[in-house]
Design a protein around this motif. Structure first.
Motif, PDB file in Angstrom:
ATOM      1  N   ASN A   1       0.753  18.151   0.354  1.00 14.85           N
ATOM      2  CA  ASN A   1       1.582  17.108  -0.258  1.00 14.85           C
ATOM      3  C   ASN A   1       0.798  15.818  -0.516  1.00 14.85           C
ATOM      4  O   ASN A   1       1.375  14.737  -0.478  1.00 14.85           O
ATOM      5  N   MET A   2      -0.474  15.907  -0.820  1.00 21.85           N
ATOM      6  CA  MET A   2      -1.292  14.711  -0.975  1.00 21.85           C
ATOM      7  C   MET A   2      -0.799  13.803  -2.106  1.00 21.85           C
ATOM      8  O   MET A   2      -0.962  12.597  -2.052  1.00 21.85           O
ATOM      9  N   ASP A   3      -0.166  14.381  -3.111  1.00 27.60           N
ATOM     10  CA  ASP A   3       0.330  13.581  -4.226  1.00 27.60           C
ATOM     11  C   ASP A   3       1.536  12.716  -3.857  1.00 27.60           C
ATOM     12  O   ASP A   3       1.953  11.862  -4.626  1.00 27.60           O
ATOM     13  N   GLU A   4       2.094  12.895  -2.668  1.00 31.66           N
ATOM     14  CA  GLU A   4       3.226  12.087  -2.217  1.00 31.66           C
ATOM     15  C   GLU A   4       2.801  10.734  -1.655  1.00 31.66           C
ATOM     16  O   GLU A   4       3.643   9.903  -1.356  1.00 31.66           O
ATOM     17  N   TYR A   5       1.491  10.526  -1.508  1.00 32.25           N
ATOM     18  CA  TYR A   5       0.988   9.294  -0.900  1.00 32.25           C
ATOM     19  C   TYR A   5       0.572   8.298  -1.971  1.00 32.25           C
ATOM     20  O   TYR A   5       0.008   8.668  -2.998  1.00 32.25           O
ATOM     21  N   ASP A   6       0.869   7.028  -1.705  1.00 31.16           N
ATOM     22  CA  ASP A   6       0.478   5.952  -2.605  1.00 31.16           C
ATOM     23  C   ASP A   6      -0.937   5.482  -2.319  1.00 31.16           C
ATOM     24  O   ASP A   6      -1.646   5.037  -3.210  1.00 31.16           O
ATOM     25  N   THR A   7      -1.328   5.538  -1.055  1.00 35.24           N
ATOM     26  CA  THR A   7      -2.650   5.080  -0.636  1.00 35.24           C
ATOM     27  C   THR A   7      -3.310   6.180   0.167  1.00 35.24           C
ATOM     28  O   THR A   7      -2.714   6.722   1.092  1.00 35.24           O
ATOM     29  N   LEU A   8      -4.530   6.497  -0.195  1.00 34.37           N
ATOM     30  CA  LEU A   8      -5.287   7.535   0.480  1.00 34.37           C
ATOM     31  C   LEU A   8      -6.604   6.939   0.949  1.00 34.37           C
ATOM     32  O   LEU A   8      -7.343   6.352   0.167  1.00 34.37           O
ATOM     33  N   ILE A   9      -6.877   7.070   2.240  1.00 38.05           N
ATOM     34  CA  ILE A   9      -8.128   6.583   2.815  1.00 38.05           C
ATOM     35  C   ILE A   9      -8.909   7.814   3.259  1.00 38.05           C
ATOM     36  O   ILE A   9      -8.411   8.623   4.034  1.00 38.05           O
ATOM     37  N   VAL A  10     -10.112   7.952   2.707  1.00 35.05           N
ATOM     38  CA  VAL A  10     -10.928   9.131   2.942  1.00 35.05           C
ATOM     39  C   VAL A  10     -12.173   8.736   3.713  1.00 35.05           C
ATOM     40  O   VAL A  10     -12.894   7.830   3.311  1.00 35.05           O
ATOM     41  N   GLY A  11     -12.442   9.440   4.816  1.00 35.64           N
ATOM     42  CA  GLY A  11     -13.627   9.149   5.619  1.00 35.64           C
ATOM     43  C   GLY A  11     -14.492  10.382   5.783  1.00 35.64           C
ATOM     44  O   GLY A  11     -13.986  11.474   6.024  1.00 35.64           O
ATOM     45  N   THR A  12     -15.783  10.205   5.637  1.00 36.26           N
ATOM     46  CA  THR A  12     -16.731  11.297   5.816  1.00 36.26           C
ATOM     47  C   THR A  12     -18.095  10.746   6.183  1.00 36.26           C
ATOM     48  O   THR A  12     -18.461   9.656   5.724  1.00 36.26           O
ATOM     49  N   PRO A  13     -18.855  11.485   6.989  1.00 39.26           N
ATOM     50  CA  PRO A  13     -20.255  11.099   7.153  1.00 39.26           C
ATOM     51  C   PRO A  13     -20.986  11.326   5.824  1.00 39.26           C
ATOM     52  O   PRO A  13     -20.489  12.049   4.960  1.00 39.26           O
TER      53      PRO A  13
ATOM     54  N   VAL B   1       0.818  -1.202   0.000  1.00 44.42           N
ATOM     55  CA  VAL B   1       0.000   0.000   0.000  1.00 44.42           C
ATOM     56  C   VAL B   1       0.858   1.260   0.000  1.00 44.42           C
ATOM     57  O   VAL B   1       0.343   2.352  -0.164  1.00 44.42           O
ATOM     58  N   GLY B   2       2.162   1.113   0.159  1.00 43.55           N
ATOM     59  CA  GLY B   2       3.062   2.257   0.118  1.00 43.55           C
ATOM     60  C   GLY B   2       2.793   3.250   1.231  1.00 43.55           C
ATOM     61  O   GLY B   2       2.277   2.921   2.288  1.00 43.55           O
ATOM     62  N   LYS B   3       3.123   4.508   0.979  1.00 49.06           N
ATOM     63  CA  LYS B   3       2.932   5.584   1.952  1.00 49.06           C
ATOM     64  C   LYS B   3       1.435   5.891   2.034  1.00 49.06           C
ATOM     65  O   LYS B   3       0.797   6.183   1.031  1.00 49.06           O
ATOM     66  N   THR B   4       0.875   5.858   3.249  1.00 48.82           N
ATOM     67  CA  THR B   4      -0.573   5.952   3.444  1.00 48.82           C
ATOM     68  C   THR B   4      -0.972   7.210   4.210  1.00 48.82           C
ATOM     69  O   THR B   4      -0.345   7.551   5.204  1.00 48.82           O
ATOM     70  N   LEU B   5      -2.036   7.860   3.727  1.00 53.75           N
ATOM     71  CA  LEU B   5      -2.635   8.999   4.415  1.00 53.75           C
ATOM     72  C   LEU B   5      -4.103   8.704   4.656  1.00 53.75           C
ATOM     73  O   LEU B   5      -4.824   8.291   3.741  1.00 53.75           O
ATOM     74  N   ILE B   6      -4.545   8.914   5.885  1.00 52.81           N
ATOM     75  CA  ILE B   6      -5.957   8.814   6.249  1.00 52.81           C
ATOM     76  C   ILE B   6      -6.430  10.244   6.464  1.00 52.81           C
ATOM     77  O   ILE B   6      -5.895  10.953   7.326  1.00 52.81           O
ATOM     78  N   VAL B   7      -7.380  10.686   5.666  1.00 54.71           N
ATOM     79  CA  VAL B   7      -7.918  12.037   5.797  1.00 54.71           C
ATOM     80  C   VAL B   7      -9.422  11.914   6.016  1.00 54.71           C
ATOM     81  O   VAL B   7     -10.093  11.172   5.312  1.00 54.71           O
ATOM     82  N   TYR B   8      -9.947  12.621   7.039  1.00 60.25           N
ATOM     83  CA  TYR B   8     -11.355  12.443   7.372  1.00 60.25           C
ATOM     84  C   TYR B   8     -11.962  13.731   7.911  1.00 60.25           C
ATOM     85  O   TYR B   8     -11.266  14.604   8.427  1.00 60.25           O
ATOM     86  N   PHE B   9     -13.284  13.834   7.764  1.00 59.45           N
ATOM     87  CA  PHE B   9     -14.074  14.880   8.398  1.00 59.45           C
ATOM     88  C   PHE B   9     -15.055  14.184   9.314  1.00 59.45           C
ATOM     89  O   PHE B   9     -15.681  13.203   8.932  1.00 59.45           O
ATOM     90  N   SER B  10     -15.198  14.697  10.531  1.00 57.41           N
ATOM     91  CA  SER B  10     -16.115  14.087  11.482  1.00 57.41           C
ATOM     92  C   SER B  10     -16.853  15.177  12.230  1.00 57.41           C
ATOM     93  O   SER B  10     -16.230  16.003  12.896  1.00 57.41           O
TER      94      SER B  10
ATOM     95  N   GLU C   1      -0.192   8.118   8.125  1.00 61.66           N
ATOM     96  CA  GLU C   1      -0.410   9.438   8.703  1.00 61.66           C
ATOM     97  C   GLU C   1      -1.905   9.696   8.703  1.00 61.66           C
ATOM     98  O   GLU C   1      -2.634   9.180   7.859  1.00 61.66           O
ATOM     99  N   ILE C   2      -2.384  10.522   9.648  1.00 62.92           N
ATOM    100  CA  ILE C   2      -3.806  10.788   9.772  1.00 62.92           C
ATOM    101  C   ILE C   2      -4.021  12.289   9.916  1.00 62.92           C
ATOM    102  O   ILE C   2      -3.268  12.969  10.618  1.00 62.92           O
ATOM    103  N   VAL C   3      -5.040  12.810   9.197  1.00 66.72           N
ATOM    104  CA  VAL C   3      -5.348  14.234   9.218  1.00 66.72           C
ATOM    105  C   VAL C   3      -6.855  14.412   9.339  1.00 66.72           C
ATOM    106  O   VAL C   3      -7.622  13.845   8.554  1.00 66.72           O
ATOM    107  N   GLU C   4      -7.266  15.212  10.330  1.00 67.26           N
ATOM    108  CA  GLU C   4      -8.683  15.552  10.467  1.00 67.26           C
ATOM    109  C   GLU C   4      -8.950  16.853   9.717  1.00 67.26           C
ATOM    110  O   GLU C   4      -8.261  17.847   9.914  1.00 67.26           O
ATOM    111  N   VAL C   5      -9.948  16.844   8.847  1.00 68.51           N
ATOM    112  CA  VAL C   5     -10.338  18.023   8.087  1.00 68.51           C
ATOM    113  C   VAL C   5     -11.211  18.899   8.983  1.00 68.51           C
ATOM    114  O   VAL C   5     -12.185  18.432   9.569  1.00 68.51           O
TER     115      VAL C   5
END
Length: 144
Positions: free
Chosen positions: A105-117, A38-47, A66-70
């Motif tokens: 730097n979102m383009d630096e990630y190989d895997t992006l996991i996006v979470g939203t209601p 999965v390479g370099k992974t970013l989890i980005v979510y809004f809650s 890595e994890i980022v809250e929007v």
């Protein structure tokens, strides 16, 4: 250039799974271990209410990365009733709020996991902003 893969997990009741472009998709094995590269992974979510945050943190605990809250510049009200009064107008007008959170730097990630209601059958306005400002530029991302 090495092949990048893109995974997108979206919350409907928890997360509905969607993925883009991968010859060997990553899979979850019994016991919660992720297999595949999965390479370099970013989890980005809004809650808004905390449920998506709980799921995002659980995924982070399982796979790392890595994890980022929007967060929006103007926060949503604290009560469900107030949010349900303003959300329909925002959804109908395709409103995209300004974000406090920046991911340059979102383009630096190989895997992006996006979470939203899911609000009224749609992405939240905050994640629409993320989608149109960041995800559309990702080379292996399909329109959401």
């Amino acid at each position: 250039m090495r092949k990048k893969s893109f995974l997108s997990f979206m919350i409907m009741l928890l997360f509905a799974v969607a993925s883009c472009s991968s010859d060997e998709p990553a899979t979850t094995e019994p016991g919660g271990n992720l297999s595949g590269d999965v390479g370099k992974t970013l989890i980005v979510y809004f809650s808004w209410g905390g449920n998506t945050k709980t799921v995002a943190n659980h995924i982070y605990d399982l796979i790392g990365g890595e994890i980022v809250e929007v967060e929006t510049v103007i926060p949503y009200p604290d009560t469900y009733e107030e949010v349900t009064q303003i959300a329909p107008g925002e959804l109908a007008s395709d409103y995209r709020p300004e974000l406090k959170t920046k991911v340059d730097n979102m383009d630096e990630y190989d895997t992006l996991i996006v979470g939203t209601p899911i609000w009224g059958g749609h992405l939240t306005p905050a994640m629409k902003t993320v989608s149109y400002t960041h995800l559309r530029a990702h080379e292996t991302c399909a329109d959401l």
